[in-house]
Motif scaffolding. Sequence first.
Motif, PDB file in Angstrom:
ATOM      1  N   ASN A  26      13.166  52.595   0.450  1.00 49.48           N
ATOM      2  CA  ASN A  26      11.796  52.423   0.942  1.00 49.48           C
ATOM      3  C   ASN A  26      11.032  51.407   0.097  1.00 49.48           C
ATOM      4  O   ASN A  26      10.258  50.602   0.625  1.00 49.48           O
ATOM      5  N   LEU A  27      11.254  51.434  -1.217  1.00 50.72           N
ATOM      6  CA  LEU A  27      10.601  50.490  -2.111  1.00 50.72           C
ATOM      7  C   LEU A  27      11.064  49.061  -1.827  1.00 50.72           C
ATOM      8  O   LEU A  27      10.251  48.142  -1.733  1.00 50.72           O
ATOM      9  N   VAL A  28      12.363  48.870  -1.651  1.00 50.35           N
ATOM     10  CA  VAL A  28      12.898  47.542  -1.341  1.00 50.35           C
ATOM     11  C   VAL A  28      12.336  47.041  -0.004  1.00 50.35           C
ATOM     12  O   VAL A  28      11.931  45.878   0.116  1.00 50.35           O
ATOM     13  N   LEU A  29      12.276  47.907   0.992  1.00 53.72           N
ATOM     14  CA  LEU A  29      11.707  47.518   2.287  1.00 53.72           C
ATOM     15  C   LEU A  29      10.245  47.108   2.145  1.00 53.72           C
ATOM     16  O   LEU A  29       9.807  46.106   2.722  1.00 53.72           O
ATOM     17  N   PHE A  30       9.493  47.890   1.379  1.00 54.79           N
ATOM     18  CA  PHE A  30       8.078  47.571   1.172  1.00 54.79           C
ATOM     19  C   PHE A  30       7.926  46.195   0.522  1.00 54.79           C
ATOM     20  O   PHE A  30       7.122  45.372   0.968  1.00 54.79           O
ATOM     21  N   ILE A  31       8.696  45.955  -0.533  1.00 54.46           N
ATOM     22  CA  ILE A  31       8.610  44.666  -1.227  1.00 54.46           C
ATOM     23  C   ILE A  31       9.022  43.533  -0.298  1.00 54.46           C
ATOM     24  O   ILE A  31       8.323  42.520  -0.185  1.00 54.46           O
ATOM     25  N   ASN A  32      10.141  43.689   0.384  1.00 57.98           N
ATOM     26  CA  ASN A  32      10.607  42.638   1.304  1.00 57.98           C
ATOM     27  C   ASN A  32       9.580  42.349   2.390  1.00 57.98           C
ATOM     28  O   ASN A  32       9.378  41.197   2.766  1.00 57.98           O
ATOM     29  N   ASN A  33       8.946  43.383   2.902  1.00 50.63           N
ATOM     30  CA  ASN A  33       7.982  43.217   3.991  1.00 50.63           C
ATOM     31  C   ASN A  33       6.637  42.691   3.522  1.00 50.63           C
ATOM     32  O   ASN A  33       5.775  42.392   4.343  1.00 50.63           O
ATOM     33  N   SER A  34       6.432  42.548   2.217  1.00 47.63           N
ATOM     34  CA  SER A  34       5.150  42.053   1.719  1.00 47.63           C
ATOM     35  C   SER A  34       5.125  40.528   1.584  1.00 47.63           C
ATOM     36  O   SER A  34       4.067  39.944   1.391  1.00 47.63           O
ATOM     37  N   PHE A  35       6.280  39.875   1.716  1.00 43.26           N
ATOM     38  CA  PHE A  35       6.342  38.421   1.602  1.00 43.26           C
ATOM     39  C   PHE A  35       6.063  37.745   2.933  1.00 43.26           C
ATOM     40  O   PHE A  35       6.549  38.181   3.976  1.00 43.26           O
ATOM     41  N   SER A  36       5.316  36.656   2.880  1.00 48.84           N
ATOM     42  CA  SER A  36       5.186  35.778   4.028  1.00 48.84           C
ATOM     43  C   SER A  36       6.439  34.914   4.058  1.00 48.84           C
ATOM     44  O   SER A  36       6.845  34.372   3.027  1.00 48.84           O
ATOM     45  N   LEU A  37       7.072  34.798   5.223  1.00 53.42           N
ATOM     46  CA  LEU A  37       8.354  34.100   5.319  1.00 53.42           C
ATOM     47  C   LEU A  37       8.203  32.754   6.010  1.00 53.42           C
ATOM     48  O   LEU A  37       7.352  32.574   6.883  1.00 53.42           O
ATOM     49  N   ASP A  38       9.078  31.813   5.642  1.00 59.12           N
ATOM     50  CA  ASP A  38       9.096  30.511   6.297  1.00 59.12           C
ATOM     51  C   ASP A  38       9.980  30.580   7.545  1.00 59.12           C
ATOM     52  O   ASP A  38      10.467  31.652   7.918  1.00 59.12           O
ATOM     53  N   GLN A  39      10.215  29.437   8.174  1.00 61.46           N
ATOM     54  CA  GLN A  39      11.001  29.405   9.414  1.00 61.46           C
ATOM     55  C   GLN A  39      12.466  29.782   9.198  1.00 61.46           C
ATOM     56  O   GLN A  39      13.148  30.152  10.136  1.00 61.46           O
ATOM     57  N   LYS A  40      12.934  29.695   7.958  1.00 58.28           N
ATOM     58  CA  LYS A  40      14.314  30.080   7.650  1.00 58.28           C
ATOM     59  C   LYS A  40      14.390  31.515   7.122  1.00 58.28           C
ATOM     60  O   LYS A  40      15.385  31.916   6.545  1.00 58.28           O
ATOM     61  N   ASN A  41      13.303  32.261   7.300  1.00 57.07           N
ATOM     62  CA  ASN A  41      13.236  33.671   6.916  1.00 57.07           C
ATOM     63  C   ASN A  41      13.329  33.867   5.395  1.00 57.07           C
ATOM     64  O   ASN A  41      13.854  34.862   4.928  1.00 57.07           O
ATOM     65  N   ARG A  42      12.809  32.907   4.629  1.00 56.54           N
ATOM     66  CA  ARG A  42      12.783  32.987   3.169  1.00 56.54           C
ATOM     67  C   ARG A  42      11.334  33.141   2.707  1.00 56.54           C
ATOM     68  O   ARG A  42      10.417  32.618   3.353  1.00 56.54           O
ATOM     69  N   PRO A  43      11.103  33.832   1.587  1.00 49.86           N
ATOM     70  CA  PRO A  43       9.736  33.928   1.058  1.00 49.86           C
ATOM     71  C   PRO A  43       9.170  32.531   0.786  1.00 49.86           C
ATOM     72  O   PRO A  43       9.878  31.640   0.320  1.00 49.86           O
ATOM     73  N   ARG A  44       7.883  32.346   1.095  1.00 45.64           N
ATOM     74  CA  ARG A  44       7.230  31.051   0.898  1.00 45.64           C
ATOM     75  C   ARG A  44       6.797  30.887  -0.551  1.00 45.64           C
ATOM     76  O   ARG A  44       5.913  31.578  -1.027  1.00 45.64           O
ATOM     77  N   LEU A  45       7.424  29.959  -1.237  1.00 49.10           N
ATOM     78  CA  LEU A  45       7.117  29.676  -2.632  1.00 49.10           C
ATOM     79  C   LEU A  45       5.839  28.844  -2.706  1.00 49.10           C
ATOM     80  O   LEU A  45       5.728  27.806  -2.071  1.00 49.10           O
ATOM     81  N   LEU A  46       4.862  29.340  -3.477  1.00 47.97           N
ATOM     82  CA  LEU A  46       3.616  28.599  -3.662  1.00 47.97           C
ATOM     83  C   LEU A  46       3.623  27.770  -4.933  1.00 47.97           C
ATOM     84  O   LEU A  46       3.116  26.655  -4.962  1.00 47.97           O
ATOM     85  N   LYS A  47       4.177  28.356  -6.003  1.00 46.56           N
ATOM     86  CA  LYS A  47       4.129  27.672  -7.287  1.00 46.56           C
ATOM     87  C   LYS A  47       5.206  28.231  -8.200  1.00 46.56           C
ATOM     88  O   LYS A  47       5.531  29.406  -8.141  1.00 46.56           O
ATOM     89  N   LYS A  48       5.750  27.373  -9.044  1.00 39.88           N
ATOM     90  CA  LYS A  48       6.658  27.831 -10.085  1.00 39.88           C
ATOM     91  C   LYS A  48       6.356  27.048 -11.352  1.00 39.88           C
ATOM     92  O   LYS A  48       5.808  25.958 -11.306  1.00 39.88           O
ATOM     93  N   GLY A  49       6.698  27.660 -12.475  1.00 42.01           N
ATOM     94  CA  GLY A  49       6.409  27.005 -13.737  1.00 42.01           C
ATOM     95  C   GLY A  49       6.984  27.779 -14.906  1.00 42.01           C
ATOM     96  O   GLY A  49       7.789  28.689 -14.732  1.00 42.01           O
ATOM     97  N   ASN A  50       6.539  27.413 -16.086  1.00 37.68           N
ATOM     98  CA  ASN A  50       7.022  28.023 -17.314  1.00 37.68           C
ATOM     99  C   ASN A  50       5.847  28.568 -18.116  1.00 37.68           C
ATOM    100  O   ASN A  50       4.734  28.053 -18.046  1.00 37.68           O
ATOM    101  N   PHE A  51       6.104  29.620 -18.878  1.00 33.80           N
ATOM    102  CA  PHE A  51       5.163  30.124 -19.851  1.00 33.80           C
ATOM    103  C   PHE A  51       5.951  30.574 -21.069  1.00 33.80           C
ATOM    104  O   PHE A  51       7.172  30.468 -21.075  1.00 33.80           O
ATOM    105  N   LYS A  52       5.293  31.039 -22.093  1.00 31.85           N
ATOM    106  CA  LYS A  52       5.961  31.323 -23.367  1.00 31.85           C
ATOM    107  C   LYS A  52       7.150  32.263 -23.244  1.00 31.85           C
ATOM    108  O   LYS A  52       8.139  32.105 -23.922  1.00 31.85           O
ATOM    109  N   LYS A  53       7.072  33.268 -22.387  1.00 31.30           N
ATOM    110  CA  LYS A  53       8.135  34.267 -22.284  1.00 31.30           C
ATOM    111  C   LYS A  53       9.190  33.920 -21.240  1.00 31.30           C
ATOM    112  O   LYS A  53      10.153  34.643 -21.072  1.00 31.30           O
ATOM    113  N   GLY A  54       9.014  32.855 -20.500  1.00 24.95           N
ATOM    114  CA  GLY A  54      10.013  32.511 -19.494  1.00 24.95           C
ATOM    115  C   GLY A  54       9.419  31.733 -18.340  1.00 24.95           C
ATOM    116  O   GLY A  54       8.399  31.081 -18.467  1.00 24.95           O
ATOM    117  N   LYS A  55      10.063  31.866 -17.209  1.00 20.39           N
ATOM    118  CA  LYS A  55       9.651  31.148 -16.008  1.00 20.39           C
ATOM    119  C   LYS A  55       8.952  32.098 -15.050  1.00 20.39           C
ATOM    120  O   LYS A  55       9.143  33.305 -15.099  1.00 20.39           O
TER     121      LYS A  55
END
Length: 103
Positions: free
Chosen positions: A11-40
């Motif tokens: 149920n938790l996995v379904l909830f998380i999966n269903n919370s993403f807005s998806l693109d035309q290829k059914n992938r989560p839409r990435l808005l931004k990526k980057g780095n910070f002190k502890k990682g990416k």
Amino acid sequence: RFTLTGQGFVNLVLFINNSFSLDQKNRPRLLKKGNFKKGKYRIYLAKGDYHAFRNCNHWTAEALHQAGFETGFFDHYSGDSFLETVKSAQRNLAIYPVSTHQP
């Protein structure tokens, strides 16, 4: 410490999966990526509205409720504690491939 059932995990996995807005290829839409002190980090577009009265703490409480935990209006969990709960559940459960598509 939380004890998560197998169905609660699904149920938790379904909830998380269903919370993403998806693109035309059914992938989560990435808005931004980057780095910070502890990682990416990566920020994805979510479904729904978020504002001062509906924020990440509410989303976390709703996710925990979907997983079978009772949560109150004022329950707040940090992202780190939430992710540690999920990781702990993965370590403690025998995880088998399941469909994340709802019937």
